[in-house]
Scaffold this motif. Structure first.
Motif, PDB file in Angstrom:
ATOM      1  N   ASN A  21      38.361  28.599  44.686  1.00 15.56           N
ATOM      2  CA  ASN A  21      38.448  27.962  45.991  1.00 15.56           C
ATOM      3  C   ASN A  21      37.072  27.498  46.440  1.00 15.56           C
ATOM      4  O   ASN A  21      36.042  27.940  45.903  1.00 15.56           O
ATOM      5  CB  ASN A  21      39.091  28.886  47.033  1.00 15.56           C
ATOM      6  CG  ASN A  21      38.369  30.213  47.153  1.00 15.56           C
ATOM      7  OD1 ASN A  21      37.167  30.267  47.401  1.00 15.56           O
ATOM      8  ND2 ASN A  21      39.104  31.312  46.986  1.00 15.56           N
ATOM      9  N   TRP A  22      37.098  26.610  47.404  1.00 13.73           N
ATOM     10  CA  TRP A  22      35.872  26.048  47.972  1.00 13.73           C
ATOM     11  C   TRP A  22      36.018  26.015  49.477  1.00 13.73           C
ATOM     12  O   TRP A  22      37.066  25.632  50.018  1.00 13.73           O
ATOM     13  CB  TRP A  22      35.627  24.640  47.437  1.00 13.73           C
ATOM     14  CG  TRP A  22      34.380  23.992  47.961  1.00 13.73           C
ATOM     15  CD1 TRP A  22      33.107  24.152  47.494  1.00 13.73           C
ATOM     16  CD2 TRP A  22      34.277  23.071  49.057  1.00 13.73           C
ATOM     17  NE1 TRP A  22      32.223  23.393  48.230  1.00 13.73           N
ATOM     18  CE2 TRP A  22      32.914  22.729  49.202  1.00 13.73           C
ATOM     19  CE3 TRP A  22      35.208  22.521  49.923  1.00 13.73           C
ATOM     20  CZ2 TRP A  22      32.471  21.840  50.170  1.00 13.73           C
ATOM     21  CZ3 TRP A  22      34.767  21.643  50.909  1.00 13.73           C
ATOM     22  CH2 TRP A  22      33.407  21.307  51.017  1.00 13.73           C
ATOM     23  N   ASN A  23      34.984  26.469  50.180  1.00 17.48           N
ATOM     24  CA  ASN A  23      34.959  26.448  51.635  1.00 17.48           C
ATOM     25  C   ASN A  23      33.726  25.686  52.093  1.00 17.48           C
ATOM     26  O   ASN A  23      32.616  25.934  51.579  1.00 17.48           O
ATOM     27  CB  ASN A  23      34.917  27.868  52.201  1.00 17.48           C
ATOM     28  CG  ASN A  23      36.205  28.628  51.939  1.00 17.48           C
ATOM     29  OD1 ASN A  23      37.169  28.510  52.679  1.00 17.48           O
ATOM     30  ND2 ASN A  23      36.235  29.412  50.858  1.00 17.48           N
ATOM     31  N   TYR A  45      35.876  21.960  59.372  1.00 17.83           N
ATOM     32  CA  TYR A  45      35.921  23.026  58.367  1.00 17.83           C
ATOM     33  C   TYR A  45      36.972  22.650  57.336  1.00 17.83           C
ATOM     34  O   TYR A  45      38.067  22.184  57.682  1.00 17.83           O
ATOM     35  CB  TYR A  45      36.266  24.368  59.005  1.00 17.83           C
ATOM     36  CG  TYR A  45      36.709  25.410  57.996  1.00 17.83           C
ATOM     37  CD1 TYR A  45      35.786  26.018  57.145  1.00 17.83           C
ATOM     38  CD2 TYR A  45      38.050  25.766  57.871  1.00 17.83           C
ATOM     39  CE1 TYR A  45      36.189  26.954  56.206  1.00 17.83           C
ATOM     40  CE2 TYR A  45      38.460  26.708  56.942  1.00 17.83           C
ATOM     41  CZ  TYR A  45      37.523  27.293  56.113  1.00 17.83           C
ATOM     42  OH  TYR A  45      37.933  28.227  55.176  1.00 17.83           O
ATOM     43  N   TYR A  46      36.665  22.869  56.038  1.00 15.26           N
ATOM     44  CA  TYR A  46      37.563  22.492  54.961  1.00 15.26           C
ATOM     45  C   TYR A  46      37.681  23.637  53.950  1.00 15.26           C
ATOM     46  O   TYR A  46      36.702  24.317  53.650  1.00 15.26           O
ATOM     47  CB  TYR A  46      37.039  21.241  54.244  1.00 15.26           C
ATOM     48  CG  TYR A  46      36.842  20.063  55.167  1.00 15.26           C
ATOM     49  CD1 TYR A  46      37.865  19.149  55.380  1.00 15.26           C
ATOM     50  CD2 TYR A  46      35.631  19.885  55.843  1.00 15.26           C
ATOM     51  CE1 TYR A  46      37.694  18.073  56.238  1.00 15.26           C
ATOM     52  CE2 TYR A  46      35.454  18.821  56.707  1.00 15.26           C
ATOM     53  CZ  TYR A  46      36.490  17.916  56.905  1.00 15.26           C
ATOM     54  OH  TYR A  46      36.328  16.869  57.765  1.00 15.26           O
ATOM     55  N   ARG A  47      38.885  23.801  53.450  1.00  7.70           N
ATOM     56  CA  ARG A  47      39.114  24.805  52.407  1.00  7.70           C
ATOM     57  C   ARG A  47      40.031  24.195  51.349  1.00  7.70           C
ATOM     58  O   ARG A  47      41.069  23.600  51.677  1.00  7.70           O
ATOM     59  CB  ARG A  47      39.756  26.063  52.967  1.00  7.70           C
ATOM     60  CG  ARG A  47      40.131  27.097  51.884  1.00  7.70           C
ATOM     61  CD  ARG A  47      40.728  28.360  52.483  1.00  7.70           C
ATOM     62  NE  ARG A  47      41.235  29.248  51.453  1.00  7.70           N
ATOM     63  CZ  ARG A  47      40.488  30.107  50.773  1.00  7.70           C
ATOM     64  NH1 ARG A  47      39.187  30.205  51.035  1.00  7.70           N
ATOM     65  NH2 ARG A  47      41.016  30.896  49.848  1.00  7.70           N
ATOM     66  N   ARG A  48      39.630  24.342  50.081  1.00 13.00           N
ATOM     67  CA  ARG A  48      40.450  23.873  48.970  1.00 13.00           C
ATOM     68  C   ARG A  48      40.703  25.053  48.027  1.00 13.00           C
ATOM     69  O   ARG A  48      39.774  25.781  47.676  1.00 13.00           O
ATOM     70  CB  ARG A  48      39.766  22.737  48.209  1.00 13.00           C
ATOM     71  CG  ARG A  48      39.488  21.509  49.073  1.00 13.00           C
ATOM     72  CD  ARG A  48      38.949  20.356  48.248  1.00 13.00           C
ATOM     73  NE  ARG A  48      38.606  19.219  49.108  1.00 13.00           N
ATOM     74  CZ  ARG A  48      37.381  18.927  49.501  1.00 13.00           C
ATOM     75  NH1 ARG A  48      36.368  19.687  49.114  1.00 13.00           N
ATOM     76  NH2 ARG A  48      37.148  17.890  50.281  1.00 13.00           N
ATOM     77  N   ALA A  49      41.937  25.219  47.612  1.00 12.12           N
ATOM     78  CA  ALA A  49      42.312  26.303  46.703  1.00 12.12           C
ATOM     79  C   ALA A  49      43.138  25.726  45.566  1.00 12.12           C
ATOM     80  O   ALA A  49      44.140  25.056  45.798  1.00 12.12           O
ATOM     81  CB  ALA A  49      43.091  27.379  47.449  1.00 12.12           C
ATOM     82  N   SER A  89      42.262  21.643  56.545  1.00 13.53           N
ATOM     83  CA  SER A  89      41.097  21.101  57.252  1.00 13.53           C
ATOM     84  C   SER A  89      41.348  21.173  58.748  1.00 13.53           C
ATOM     85  O   SER A  89      42.484  21.055  59.218  1.00 13.53           O
ATOM     86  CB  SER A  89      40.817  19.654  56.835  1.00 13.53           C
ATOM     87  OG  SER A  89      41.891  18.803  57.199  1.00 13.53           O
ATOM     88  N   GLY A 120      28.736  23.962  51.595  1.00 12.36           N
ATOM     89  CA  GLY A 120      29.922  24.640  51.095  1.00 12.36           C
ATOM     90  C   GLY A 120      29.603  25.499  49.893  1.00 12.36           C
ATOM     91  O   GLY A 120      28.535  25.383  49.282  1.00 12.36           O
ATOM     92  N   GLU A 138      44.882  22.070  50.415  1.00 11.11           N
ATOM     93  CA  GLU A 138      43.728  21.782  51.260  1.00 11.11           C
ATOM     94  C   GLU A 138      44.083  21.999  52.724  1.00 11.11           C
ATOM     95  O   GLU A 138      45.105  21.503  53.214  1.00 11.11           O
ATOM     96  CB  GLU A 138      43.256  20.351  51.048  1.00 11.11           C
ATOM     97  CG  GLU A 138      42.042  19.984  51.900  1.00 11.11           C
ATOM     98  CD  GLU A 138      41.510  18.592  51.612  1.00 11.11           C
ATOM     99  OE1 GLU A 138      41.345  17.819  52.562  1.00 11.11           O
ATOM    100  OE2 GLU A 138      41.278  18.282  50.423  1.00 11.11           O
TER     101      GLU A 138
END
Length: 496
Positions: free
Chosen positions: A281-283, A209-213, A192, A306, A190
């Protein structure tokens, strides 16, 4: 079935440093998770009368992982009113004696359920066995006999200790890279970043802003078949006003095993990395405003949006059987998904939430309310990939004969199969707009005693948005749950 949790150990260290306007946080964690199974025995049962298997004690899961936490904050102007924050973190999938935590147990790894076709009318008109609603066959015989077709997995009900040879049917195998080693446990990274700013006294704005992979996916490889052992076919969806465009569109890339390979199953559970690239992934972006006005008004509002992206095209190109599982990790049999949907991408899904509180001075009347607008979803709000709707259509051999390119009946005498008709992330339920209100009057007695008379209005808009629907084609989209109707609640709170 007995599975032992031998170790669930963790060591953790963290520290924090502040230098001028910078604040830095760092942490590191070591995890060790291990399971095993004792010696176990399986005796006979009605459909496996000759079964007599003793499994020796064995080790199973043995994971070692190193994860980290890091955070950086910077006071931009040195007055505490504007801050920039950045974080990089790694998280492990929570694991217990469920799912992969116990699946390597040899008894669990044995196939415990199968399907088989049954033709109740095969003996013809006039025969008393025709249409008697009873399978006239030797159920314990796994091969086709009487009215019963061959079972879908010939390893079911084995009567001897299954061979360790991957070339013969038997219990599932587990690749060592999936169940042991360093940093092989399913995890997500993650990132952020956010900016917090005091717009004016009593009001702050936060934009992030957040990104999860996710990484280290579990895949299932049937070692007894190859892509050449599957027949690829397309279907024409049935005409239905509830389907996109009224139905009649073509869905490409279903797979049915060739008849000669039906029932030959020896699954190897492995990491997706061994077969190709798979990612999810999620943005997303969050915007939040907090305000405490001098006139006593408290307000908070936030908008979050998102999107999710998934891709396992390289995997299903090599493992056609992965298209015939409903679960993302390929462990649960269910409706078949078309190969053309190996790349799945959702639109931006946006939600808005706000609440406010105000006490009218002098008359001491409390007024408060909350509002939320959420995209329709079938899964928990914390799991964005579960938002979309799927439709499971039961395609019979008669339907496939005139509406598909299969060119034959389904392998193994299978009478029908469930096929997904909706492309993932294209169909969603109603947006849920919910407004809740509260009105309260404060009454005081004797200077110290206080009573509040309140009226709550839940779902003030009286929305009847669908929460869940029947996803079976025959009943789709019949609601199975809707929002509760508008509700009034009267209450008295007495303080003394």
């Amino acid at each position: 079935v007995v599975t032992n949790l031998d170790n669930d150990l963790g060591f953790y260290a963290q520290d924090r440093w502040t230098v001028n306007r910078w604040t830095v946080q760092g942490a590191i964690r070591f995890d060790y998770f291990a399971t095993s199974s004792p010696q176990q025995h399986l005796g006979p049962e009605p459909i496996a009368p000759n079964r007599n298997i003793t499994f020796p004690a064995q080790k199973a899961i043995s994971w070692k992982d190193l994860t980290y936490r890091s955070g950086f904050a910077y006071d931009v102007f040195g007055n505490g009113k504007t801050a920039v924050k950045v974080a990089f973190n790694k998280y492990l999938l929570g694991q217990t004696l469920n799912g992969l935590g116990r699946d390597p147990n040899p008894i669990v790894a044995l196939p415990t359920s199968v399907t088989r076709g049954w033709n109740d009318s095969m003996f013809g008109v006039g025969d008393p066995r025709t249409g008697n609603f009873r399978p006239d066959c030797d159920i314990a015989n796994p091969l086709a006999n009487g009215e019963c077709a061959q079972i879908s997995n010939l390893a079911f009900g084995a009567s001897v200790l299954p061979s360790t040879n991957p070339g013969v049917p038997g219990p599932d195998l587990f690749d060592k890279d999936l169940i042991s080693g360093f940093n092989h446990r399913q995890a997500n990274w993650e990132f952020s970043s956010s900016v917090q700013h005091e717009v004016m006294p009593g009001m702050a704005l936060d934009v992030g802003y957040y990104r999860r992979a996710w990484a280290h996916f579990r895949v299932t490889d049937n070692l007894l078949v190859s892509p050449a052992d599957y027949t690829r076919f397309d279907i024409v969806a049935p005409a239905n006003a509830n389907l996109p465009g009224g139905g009649g569109y073509t869905v490409h890339g279903f797979y049915d095993v060739v008849p000669g390979k039906f029932g030959q199953v020896r699954n190897l559970n492995a990491l997706s990395d061994a077969y190709g690239n798979q990612f999810e992934n999620w943005n997303g972006v969050d915007i939040t405003v907090n305000s405490r006005m001098k006139n006593g008004v408290t307000l908070q509002a936030g908008l979050s949006t998102g999107k999710t992206m998934e891709d396992n095209c390289e995997i299903v190109e090599k493992l056609a059987e992965m298209n015939n599982f409903a679960a993302a990790d390929g462990t649960l049999p269910g409706s078949w998904r078309a190969a053309e949907w190996c790349h799945r991408e959702s639109p931006f899904l946006t939600q808005f939430k706000a609440y406010g509180v105000y006490v009218v001075p002098k008359v001491e009347v409390q007024v408060s309310g909350s509002f939320r607008s959420l995209p329709g979803q079938l899964g928990p709000p914390a799991l964005p990939p579960n938002n979309d709707v799927q439709v499971a259509f039961t395609a019979t051999n008669a339907f496939l004969a005139s509406n598909s390119t299969l060119g034959r009946t389904l392998a193994g005498g299978t009478p029908s199969v469930n096929l997904q008709l909706l492309e993932p992330y294209t169909t969603f339920l109603d947006r849920r707009n919910e407004l809740d209100l509260r009105f309260g009057k404060v009454l005081r007695f004797g200077g110290t005693q206080r009573t509040v008379l309140s009226v709550d209005v839940f779902n003030a808009l009286n929305s009847n948005a669908r929460i869940t629907v029947n996803q079976s084609y025959a009943a789709y989209p019949r609601p199975t749950e809707i929002l509760n109707a508008r509700l009034l609640k009267f209450s008295i709170a007495y303080d003394f």
